[in-house]
Design a protein around this motif. Structure first.
Motif, PDB file in Angstrom:
ATOM      1  N   THR A  91     -32.273  15.021   3.403  1.00 40.90           N
ATOM      2  CA  THR A  91     -31.479  15.755   2.566  1.00 40.90           C
ATOM      3  C   THR A  91     -30.709  15.828   1.910  1.00 40.90           C
ATOM      4  O   THR A  91     -30.137  16.521   1.082  1.00 40.90           O
ATOM      5  N   THR A 138     -24.908  14.794   7.992  1.00 42.77           N
ATOM      6  CA  THR A 138     -25.436  15.503   8.926  1.00 42.77           C
ATOM      7  C   THR A 138     -25.195  15.172   9.916  1.00 42.77           C
ATOM      8  O   THR A 138     -25.626  14.446  10.503  1.00 42.77           O
ATOM      9  N   ALA A 182     -18.678  16.462   6.725  1.00 37.88           N
ATOM     10  CA  ALA A 182     -20.251  16.668   8.232  1.00 37.88           C
ATOM     11  C   ALA A 182     -19.616  16.908   9.049  1.00 37.88           C
ATOM     12  O   ALA A 182     -20.283  18.043   9.615  1.00 37.88           O
ATOM     13  N   THR A 207     -18.129  20.347   8.260  1.00 36.58           N
ATOM     14  CA  THR A 207     -19.417  21.559   8.379  1.00 36.58           C
ATOM     15  C   THR A 207     -19.904  21.882   9.546  1.00 36.58           C
ATOM     16  O   THR A 207     -20.017  22.857   9.972  1.00 36.58           O
ATOM     17  N   GLY A 208     -21.009  20.643   9.741  1.00 37.06           N
ATOM     18  CA  GLY A 208     -21.638  20.742  11.565  1.00 37.06           C
ATOM     19  C   GLY A 208     -20.671  21.676  12.580  1.00 37.06           C
ATOM     20  O   GLY A 208     -21.202  22.882  13.347  1.00 37.06           O
TER      21      GLY A 208
END
Length: 777
Positions: free
Chosen positions: A480, A484, A517, A520-521
């Motif tokens: 991506t 992530t 990351a 956000t996760g």
């Protein structure tokens, strides 16, 4: 013929222009215009019969008016295609006019130009249909009377003459007019063959009727599929004269209609954009035409409306449907800070967007330009066809004359000699040759645009057939391109929710990509995150602070060690395993105890493994290329099924890898998306750029994949190969048809009317075969 005065033509501002050419009726017309333009000093021109356009490059001292004059001297019309007007600066953006229309004298938009061209094409098609229908109604009785002797009554031949004369004179007028124009310029085209053949048949019939025995009452006439051997003075060819013109008009009509279908994808692309937009002026919404939008303007997009131009969301949250532009069926969520593309549809919430690109700079306009340029180009196989078409007509005239003389010398049969010569003239039209490549290109590139695949030129198609190795850049192509949160390992008695809530709250206050990351996760799984107290960033190690009363640490294991906290064996093992898989491990502790290990990495796209399998199925050998470390590269390669890996490669070394592969005798395609991929994309035999990547990468590539999905790369290669296969099939049919049919006609084995029908439908076959590409999926 209408002429264009110099005053009507804009002076050349650059070394390139595009002309719309009128009056071309076949491939040899296009070849003649191209030849005349290329004879001008410093001029390089490509004329496309299917798109009816000339792309011209010229040097100093030459103006567009000079190019138009040369085309007109050659017997055709020319009109410059207007360039898009430059975008106005924000301060110069005018207010609305009554009714929301552009002011008088405002430049036409691409959509308006497309609409005008479409209207002209519709009028031409309607006129052609009318000529065809009248000719068909008059010709049918003539053909039936000639082919079925039982229908012939006394003086039937005079009724045939009465019905055939308007068809030959009025129905065939476009052919006769074009022939006369061409003869005045010392040239011959397909129209010359049709005109000479039909007028000769009609003239022979007049001679036989008025001066021979064919006009006698009670005359009967048989029909033969081969050359007639009856008495010359009692043989008439009215069914040939009227039937051939009707068949060729039918072929022209079907061809013109099919050509419009072939270009429908590009026209649809041009009409995708919004027509007007609600611009914010001093906090008030003002509706203005899209052409008035300037960079920096802010505009409102309500649910269900099209986004007017490329821009950045400054207010609001919504989902955007880009299916019409990229072929991607799932709407994408956007919020403040996200970029959006013009012509996509706002599905849900209200958005305020700041324009970043307008007019010819937008992605839609650039897509349309790329598709049009590709359609205007020529593949190597088409250049050969053009050269043949240019000399074909004069050669056919010589063959027809030779056929006439040879038959007369060998048989002394004037009727058979004439029939065979006329059949040669009519069967030999090279129209199918001229349509073979452009129509397939028009349909193939247009279908590609609908699927989010932009093919830069026809020469790209030749390369896709030879490619055997495909190099895939890892970051942003296979993965991506953003970090992530992938896994959470917890100790007994600790819940994943608690870990994500505490770790996410601390990391949310950090600007580090890995921290973002994690944040956000965490937010995606647990929702709103609490605000930490006593937050401290420890450079190079991590963060610490208090969350919900718990004193917490998030970062490298060393951060925990310095606080006197030891990782238990399960978490230490998770750390080791993450490192072996090329992932970044983040330790989490609170209240003096290690609680979890988080795995963060650049996630592999969901479709990458399937895409690699599809590329293998196409006979391509996938190679992974990355500047990342070996462990990360090997992990990604294993997950996607790639055997050959080049890791820890510096940006400037990517070119060396491509060269090394080519030196091994491989034909290499490269897929990339970043500035550091541009040189490698240009070095590869075939460059494929992700449309989600940088302008530098897109500029350096041969194919642009509008969607950031590697599966589209496989689709692009399949589409390119299908288009090339269609071109080759068309050319095989067109060449084979002419090569096989000419000897049959010369040896007297074809009736001229049957030859006319066969010739007309050869062009229809080629165009219809190309239209099959519209169903490519």
């Amino acid at each position: 013929m209408a002429s264009t005065t110099t005053a009507e033509v804009p002076a050349a501002e650059s070394s390139e222009t595009e002309l719309t050419i009128g009056g071309m009726t076949c491939a040899s017309c296009a070849a003649r215009v191209e030849k005349k333009l290329n004879r001008m000093e410093g001029v390089t021109a490509t004329v496309n019969y299917a798109t009816e356009k000339a792309h011209v490059s010229f040097g100093e001292g030459t103006e567009v008016a000079d190019l138009v004059a040369v085309v007109e001297k050659t017997g055709y019309t020319a009109r410059p295609v207007p360039r898009p007007a430059p975008a106005p600066p924000p301060s110069a953006a005018p207010g609305p006019t009554a009714g929301g229309t552009a002011p008088a004298g405002a430049p036409a938009t691409d959509g308006e130009e497309a609409s005008a061209a479409e209207g002209a094409a519709t009028d031409t098609l309607a006129a052609l249909r009318q000529r065809l229908l009248v000719s068909a109604v008059l010709s049918l009785p003539v053909v039936l009377l000639a082919m079925v002797p039982a229908l012939q009554f006394d003086n039937w031949q005079w009724l045939s003459l009465t019905l055939a004369a308007p068809v030959v004179v009025w129905g065939g007028l476009p052919f006769h007019r074009a022939t006369w124009t061409n003869l005045r310029h010392g040239a011959a085209t397909m129209d010359t063959l049709v005109s000479i053949g039909t007028l000769a048949a009609f003239g022979w019939s007049l001679w036989a009727l008025f001066l021979g025995d064919a006009g006698m009452p009670g005359m009967r006439h048989g029909f033969d599929l081969t050359a007639s051997r009856a008495d010359a003075s009692s043989t008439i060819y009215l069914e040939v004269a009227s039937g051939v013109i009707t068949f060729i008009l039918l072929g022209r009509y079907l061809e013109a209609r099919s050509k419009r279908k072939a270009g429908s994808a590009l026209r649809a692309l041009m009409h995708l954009g919004a027509k007007d937009v609600a611009v914010l002026r001093d906090g008030t919404e003002v509706r203005v035409p899209v052409g008035r939008l300037a960079v920096g303007d802010r505009f409102v997009v309500r649910p269900g409306e099209k986004i007017a131009t490329d821009g950045t969301v400054v207010e609001g949250v919504s989902a955007v449907d880009a299916a019409l532009l990229t072929g991607e069926s799932v709407p994408v969520d956007v919020s403040a800070g996200d970029e959006v593309t013009g012509a996509t549809v706002n599905v849900s919430g209200r958005l305020v967007v700041e324009a970043t690109r307008v007019g010819a700079d937008t992605q839609l306009a650039r897509m349309a330009k790329l598709v049009e340029d590709a359609q205007n180009g020529k593949a190597a196989v088409q250049r050969l066809a053009d050269r043949i078409s240019a000399v074909f007509v004069p050669v056919v005239l010589l063959i027809a004359l030779g056929t006439l003389v040879t038959w007369l010398l060998l048989t002394d049969d004037a009727t058979a000699a004439f029939t065979a010569a006329v059949a040669v003239l009519i069967i030999a039209c090279p129209c199918a040759l001229g349509l073979a490549t452009p129509t397939a290109l028009m349909v193939g590139t247009g279908r590609g645009a609908q699927l989010g695949i932009l093919i830069k030129g026809p020469e790209v198609l030749e390369t896709t057939r030879r490619v055997d190795t495909i190099v895939l850049d890892k970051t942003g192509t296979v993965t991506t391109g953003r970090m992530t949160l992938l896994n959470v390992h917890t100790t007994d008695g600790t819940t994943e929710t608690d870990v994500l809530r505490i770790a996410g709250a601390l990391e949310h206050s950090s600007e580090h990509p890995i921290a973002q990351a994690v944040a956000t996760g965490a937010a995606a799984k647990v929702g709103t995150l609490p605000t930490p107290e006593d937050f401290t960033n420890v450079p190079g190690l991590g963060v610490r602070g208090t969350v919900d009363g718990h004193r917490a640490l998030v970062g490298r294991p060393k951060l925990l060690t310095e606080a006197g906290i030891t990782l238990p064996p399960p978490l230490a093992a998770a750390m080791t395993e993450a490192a072996e898989r090329g992932r970044t491990a983040v330790a989490v502790a609170w209240d003096g105890e290690a609680r979890a290990v988080l795995e963060v990495a650049d996630a592999i796209k969901d479709t990458s493994a399937e895409a690699v399998a599809e590329l293998r199925a196409l006979g391509l050998r996938p190679v992974l290329l990355t500047g990342d470390n070996r462990a990360v590269a090997d992990s990604v390669a294993r997950a996607t099924g790639i055997d050959e890996v080049y890791a820890e490669v510096l940006p400037q070394e990517k070119v060396d890898v491509i060269r090394r592969l080519r030196a091994e005798g491989r034909t290499v395609a490269m897929v990339g998306d970043g500035v550091n991929d541009a040189a490698a994309l240009a070095t590869a035999d075939l460059g494929l750029a992700m449309g989600t990547g940088t302008d530098a990468a897109i500029e350096a590539s041969d194919l642009t994949l509008v969607r950031g999905d590697l599966k589209v790369a496989a689709d692009a290669i399949r589409l390119s190969r299908s288009t090339l296969a269609t071109i080759r099939g068309n050319l095989f049919w067109a060449f084979g048809y002419n090569v096989a049919a000419l000897p049959l006609a010369a040896f007297g084995l074809l009736n001229p009317m049957i030859a006319g029908a066969a010739m007309a439908f050869s062009s229809v076959f080629v165009v219809t075969n190309s239209l099959r590409l519209r169903s490519f999926t």
